[in-house]
Design a protein around this motif. Structure first.
Motif, PDB file in Angstrom:
ATOM      1  N   GLY A 147     -13.355  54.765   4.418  1.00 40.79           N
ATOM      2  CA  GLY A 147     -12.114  54.136   3.995  1.00 40.79           C
ATOM      3  C   GLY A 147     -12.283  52.763   3.385  1.00 40.79           C
ATOM      4  N   MET A 148     -13.462  52.413   2.915  1.00 38.14           N
ATOM      5  CA  MET A 148     -13.676  51.092   2.346  1.00 38.14           C
ATOM      6  C   MET A 148     -12.860  50.849   1.073  1.00 38.14           C
ATOM      7  SD  MET A 148     -17.755  50.464   3.017  1.00 38.14           S
ATOM      8  CE  MET A 148     -17.753  48.899   2.149  1.00 38.14           C
ATOM      9  N   PRO A 149     -12.705  51.821   0.151  1.00 38.98           N
ATOM     10  CA  PRO A 149     -11.893  51.531  -1.037  1.00 38.98           C
ATOM     11  C   PRO A 149     -10.450  51.178  -0.696  1.00 38.98           C
ATOM     12  CG  PRO A 149     -13.235  53.475  -1.394  1.00 38.98           C
ATOM     13  CD  PRO A 149     -13.350  53.131   0.064  1.00 38.98           C
ATOM     14  N   ALA A 150      -9.936  51.705   0.414  1.00 41.62           N
ATOM     15  CA  ALA A 150      -8.557  51.412   0.791  1.00 41.62           C
ATOM     16  C   ALA A 150      -8.370  49.962   1.208  1.00 41.62           C
ATOM     17  CB  ALA A 150      -8.124  52.338   1.934  1.00 41.62           C
ATOM     18  N   SER A 151      -9.453  49.262   1.519  1.00 42.25           N
ATOM     19  CA  SER A 151      -9.337  47.866   1.921  1.00 42.25           C
ATOM     20  C   SER A 151      -8.972  46.969   0.753  1.00 42.25           C
ATOM     21  CB  SER A 151     -10.657  47.388   2.532  1.00 42.25           C
ATOM     22  OG  SER A 151     -11.675  47.376   1.550  1.00 42.25           O
ATOM     23  N   ALA A 152      -9.211  47.421  -0.469  1.00 43.15           N
ATOM     24  CA  ALA A 152      -8.847  46.709  -1.693  1.00 43.15           C
ATOM     25  C   ALA A 152      -9.633  45.428  -1.902  1.00 43.15           C
ATOM     26  CB  ALA A 152      -7.349  46.390  -1.706  1.00 43.15           C
ATOM     27  N   ARG A 178       7.678  34.943  10.067  1.00 41.86           N
ATOM     28  CA  ARG A 178       7.168  33.720  10.693  1.00 41.86           C
ATOM     29  C   ARG A 178       5.649  33.746  10.777  1.00 41.86           C
ATOM     30  NH1 ARG A 178       9.161  31.695  16.692  1.00 41.86           N
ATOM     31  NH2 ARG A 178       7.950  29.757  16.778  1.00 41.86           N
ATOM     32  N   LEU A 179       5.070  34.901  11.092  1.00 41.96           N
ATOM     33  CA  LEU A 179       3.621  35.026  11.138  1.00 41.96           C
ATOM     34  C   LEU A 179       3.007  34.821   9.756  1.00 41.96           C
ATOM     35  CD1 LEU A 179       3.191  38.112  13.507  1.00 41.96           C
ATOM     36  CD2 LEU A 179       2.722  35.731  14.053  1.00 41.96           C
ATOM     37  N   ALA A 180       3.651  35.351   8.720  1.00 35.29           N
ATOM     38  CA  ALA A 180       3.126  35.206   7.359  1.00 35.29           C
ATOM     39  C   ALA A 180       3.140  33.739   6.935  1.00 35.29           C
ATOM     40  CB  ALA A 180       3.940  36.054   6.390  1.00 35.29           C
ATOM     41  N   ARG A 181       4.220  33.020   7.249  1.00 36.78           N
ATOM     42  CA  ARG A 181       4.282  31.591   6.899  1.00 36.78           C
ATOM     43  C   ARG A 181       3.201  30.810   7.618  1.00 36.78           C
ATOM     44  NH1 ARG A 181       9.860  32.499   7.483  1.00 36.78           N
ATOM     45  NH2 ARG A 181       9.784  31.555   9.577  1.00 36.78           N
ATOM     46  N   TRP A 182       2.953  31.157   8.876  1.00 34.15           N
ATOM     47  CA  TRP A 182       1.900  30.452   9.623  1.00 34.15           C
ATOM     48  C   TRP A 182       0.534  30.676   8.996  1.00 34.15           C
ATOM     49  CZ3 TRP A 182      -1.871  33.517  12.044  1.00 34.15           C
ATOM     50  CH2 TRP A 182      -2.884  32.799  12.685  1.00 34.15           C
ATOM     51  N   PHE A 183       0.223  31.930   8.654  1.00 29.31           N
ATOM     52  CA  PHE A 183      -1.107  32.212   8.124  1.00 29.31           C
ATOM     53  C   PHE A 183      -1.307  31.553   6.759  1.00 29.31           C
ATOM     54  CE2 PHE A 183      -4.347  34.668   5.921  1.00 29.31           C
ATOM     55  CZ  PHE A 183      -5.344  34.714   6.881  1.00 29.31           C
ATOM     56  N   ARG A 184      -0.269  31.522   5.929  1.00 28.36           N
ATOM     57  CA  ARG A 184      -0.407  30.896   4.615  1.00 28.36           C
ATOM     58  C   ARG A 184      -0.743  29.415   4.723  1.00 28.36           C
ATOM     59  NH1 ARG A 184       3.988  34.334   3.069  1.00 28.36           N
ATOM     60  NH2 ARG A 184       5.464  32.674   3.574  1.00 28.36           N
ATOM     61  N   ALA A 187      -8.971  28.426   2.239  1.00 26.42           N
ATOM     62  CA  ALA A 187     -10.370  28.671   1.885  1.00 26.42           C
ATOM     63  C   ALA A 187     -10.538  30.011   1.185  1.00 26.42           C
ATOM     64  CB  ALA A 187     -11.245  28.610   3.139  1.00 26.42           C
ATOM     65  N   MET A 188      -9.806  31.028   1.628  1.00 26.23           N
ATOM     66  CA  MET A 188      -9.899  32.335   0.983  1.00 26.23           C
ATOM     67  C   MET A 188      -9.345  32.290  -0.436  1.00 26.23           C
ATOM     68  SD  MET A 188     -11.432  34.424   2.967  1.00 26.23           S
ATOM     69  CE  MET A 188     -11.059  35.951   2.116  1.00 26.23           C
ATOM     70  N   ARG A 189      -8.314  31.500  -0.678  1.00 29.09           N
ATOM     71  CA  ARG A 189      -7.789  31.374  -2.035  1.00 29.09           C
ATOM     72  C   ARG A 189      -8.806  30.700  -2.956  1.00 29.09           C
ATOM     73  NH1 ARG A 189      -2.617  30.648   0.652  1.00 29.09           N
ATOM     74  NH2 ARG A 189      -3.082  28.444   0.959  1.00 29.09           N
ATOM     75  N   ARG A 229      -3.639  37.542  -2.750  1.00 28.59           N
ATOM     76  CA  ARG A 229      -2.620  38.232  -1.953  1.00 28.59           C
ATOM     77  C   ARG A 229      -3.087  38.461  -0.517  1.00 28.59           C
ATOM     78  NH1 ARG A 229      -3.279  43.629  -1.249  1.00 28.59           N
ATOM     79  NH2 ARG A 229      -5.006  44.654  -2.318  1.00 28.59           N
ATOM     80  N   ILE A 230      -4.419  38.443  -0.283  1.00 27.05           N
ATOM     81  CA  ILE A 230      -4.901  38.574   1.090  1.00 27.05           C
ATOM     82  C   ILE A 230      -4.504  37.368   1.907  1.00 27.05           C
ATOM     83  CG2 ILE A 230      -6.982  38.809   2.510  1.00 27.05           C
ATOM     84  CD1 ILE A 230      -6.276  41.293   0.976  1.00 27.05           C
ATOM     85  N   ALA A 231      -4.353  36.212   1.239  1.00 26.13           N
ATOM     86  CA  ALA A 231      -4.009  34.978   1.937  1.00 26.13           C
ATOM     87  C   ALA A 231      -2.505  34.796   2.113  1.00 26.13           C
ATOM     88  CB  ALA A 231      -4.584  33.779   1.194  1.00 26.13           C
ATOM     89  N   ASP A 232      -1.704  35.778   1.691  1.00 27.01           N
ATOM     90  CA  ASP A 232      -0.261  35.606   1.829  1.00 27.01           C
ATOM     91  C   ASP A 232       0.226  35.828   3.252  1.00 27.01           C
ATOM     92  OD1 ASP A 232      -0.478  38.337   2.144  1.00 27.01           O
ATOM     93  OD2 ASP A 232       0.529  38.854   0.274  1.00 27.01           O
ATOM     94  N   GLY A 233      -0.605  36.518   4.072  1.00 26.50           N
ATOM     95  CA  GLY A 233      -0.260  36.696   5.478  1.00 26.50           C
ATOM     96  C   GLY A 233       0.748  37.788   5.763  1.00 26.50           C
ATOM     97  N   LEU A 234       1.164  38.539   4.752  1.00 26.45           N
ATOM     98  CA  LEU A 234       2.153  39.594   4.982  1.00 26.45           C
ATOM     99  C   LEU A 234       1.590  40.747   5.803  1.00 26.45           C
ATOM    100  CD1 LEU A 234       3.813  39.706   1.444  1.00 26.45           C
ATOM    101  CD2 LEU A 234       4.642  38.550   3.508  1.00 26.45           C
TER     102      LEU A 234
END
Length: 454
Positions: A111-116, A241-247, A254-256, A264-269
């Motif tokens: 399932g590695m391709p699904a990780s995007a 709230r979790l997404a805002r915290w992670f962003r 650092a990931m951005r 989009r990985i750093a958006d925290g959604l």
């Protein structure tokens, strides 16, 4: 197939692709396809830079001197990072798949391709290349550099270079910038480098681990978020709230900087979905979440807390309640399980639940079952219980009964247990004494006819 006459040994933590590239260069095969055919029995194995499908052919060709299919897949390829996060049922499926020589590749199977975010480029560190050339006379691809969340060298702290390879050939890391292939070089601040190095260190620690208890990791992560005031102690948790915290975390910034194309990985959604078991087997998301929750922990504490969460004295469930042990993994709610069992088919159960049958089958696969197997096993367990109870009630109503009477009067229960649960039947009948008298042995004289008085 003929075995190889010369089998080089592994050089440190080099990857399978690195070993094949060394073999191609040392043995002097002029064609990359020829080397692929010798090692993997197919000309196109060179295209799979992580783990070619025909690993069984490779193990046979190398006399098993380099390890088994499973050990190579888990400790010599980037696919090994996904292994500890797989459901036990999927790991057993892949073990069965080891013996196959056709079908989809390991990358697709796990399932590695699904990780995007799985990268097909090759990464290396300049200082590591110079060190390898000085020590062993040849460069190598290090597994720690090829993991999908590795952007920094663990030994030197340098940003990894990326080698853009378009041709299907066996290559080794270039010793200079002017080597074959275009390289990309990035520069980060020391703070960003240290943050990304923590993420790479945790990912490298997962290589070779058989399984990670994600239930305990999830409980520990929720407890850490609630203790830090990010998530409330009420249920369910607030995804926005979790997404805002992670962003706003240093790791997201650092990931951005490290992967602008994957911002989009750093958006925290994904944080809420991960905690709600919707993206269970995605290793990078778990590693990122854990590093973001514990930015102040040392590398040792960060790693031990993730790999051995059971060592904590407190275990918390999703509702913030303390408990002595974690809930069964992928456990369906009891009312949902009763509803499924009360219907004759999965289609009817899905209709009653208001979901599609495909969604229901997917959740049952997380339970380790396929389709109607879940209902069949549940009915089998209920039938076993009913059969045992029928025999026990008969013994209670007929004290002193013999085993022959049980076989005669409880024929249906005995027949079912004898076919599907023979050990349970034997254990139950062993508690009932045998009532038949012991048969006498007939004595026959070997010297003459039997005495009629005997």
């Amino acid at each position: 197939m003929s075995s190889l006459a010369f089998v080089p040994s592994w050089q440190g933590d080099e990857t399978l692709y690195s070993w094949c590239a060394r073999f191609h260069q040392v043995c002097g095969n002029g064609s990359a396809r020829r080397t692929s055919s010798v090692l993997f029995g197919g000309e196109h194995a060179v295209r799979e830079r992580d783990a070619p499908m025909h690993l069984r052919h490779f193990v046979d060709a190398t006399h098993g001197a380099l390890g088994s299919v499973e050990s190579i897949l888990r400790t010599r390829t980037a696919t090994g990072l996904y292994w500890p996060f797989l459901h036990p049922h999927r790991r057993e499926q892949i073990r069965t798949y080891f013996e196959g020589t056709s079908g989809s590749g390991w990358v697709t199977r796990i399932g590695m391709p699904a990780s995007a975010i799985a990268a097909r480029d090759l990464r290396y560190c300049d200082e590591c290349v110079l060190k390898d050339v000085s020590a062993i006379g040849i460069a190598r691809w290090r597994l720690a550099h090829q993991l999908i969340c590795a952007h920094v060298c663990l030994d030197h702290g340098n940003p990894l270079r990326t080698l853009k390879v378009k041709a299907s050939t066996w290559l080794l890391p270039p010793a200079a910038k002017a080597a074959m292939g275009a390289t990309e070089e990035v520069a980060w601040s020391p703070v960003v480098g240290r943050i990304l190095q923590r993420l790479a260190h945790l990912a490298w620690a997962c290589i070779g681990v058989d399984a990670i208890e994600l239930d305990l990791v999830r409980s520990a992560a929720l407890h850490g978020l609630r203790t830090a005031g990010v998530a409330s102690w009420q249920f369910p948790v607030d995804g926005a709230r979790l997404a805002r915290w992670f962003r706003g975390t240093d790791l997201a910034r650092a990931m951005r900087d490290a992967q602008p194309s994957q911002s989009r990985i750093a958006d925290g959604l994904w944080v809420h979905a991960l905690l709600r078991r919707r993206r269970e087997e995605h290793p990078v998301l778990w590693l990122m979440l854990w590093c973001a929750i514990h930015p102040e922990h040392s590398l040792g504490a960060l790693t031990s807390g993730f790999l051995a969460p059971a060592a904590s004295t407190e275990i918390w469930d999703e509702r913030g309640q303390g408990c002595f042990w974690s809930a069964p993994r992928f456990a369906l709610p009891p009312n949902v399980m009763e509803l499924i069992l009360s219907h004759g088919s999965l289609k009817c159960a899905a209709k009653a639940l208001g979901i599609s049958v495909v969604t229901l089958r997917r959740h049952l696969e997380l339970e380790g079952c396929r389709g109607g197997q879940f209902i069949a096993e549940a009915h089998a367990s209920q039938r076993r219980h009913e059969a045992l109870e029928a025999i026990r009630q008969y013994v209670t109503q007929h004290p002193g009964c013999s085993r022959t009477a049980i076989h005669r009067d409880c024929k249906a229960a005995v027949a079912w247990l004898g076919r599907y649960a023979k050990e349970d039947l034997v254990q139950l009948l062993a508690t009932i004494p045998e009532r038949r008298p012991r048969q006498l042995d007939l004595l026959r004289s070997t010297s003459g006819p039997m005495d009629p008085k005997v």
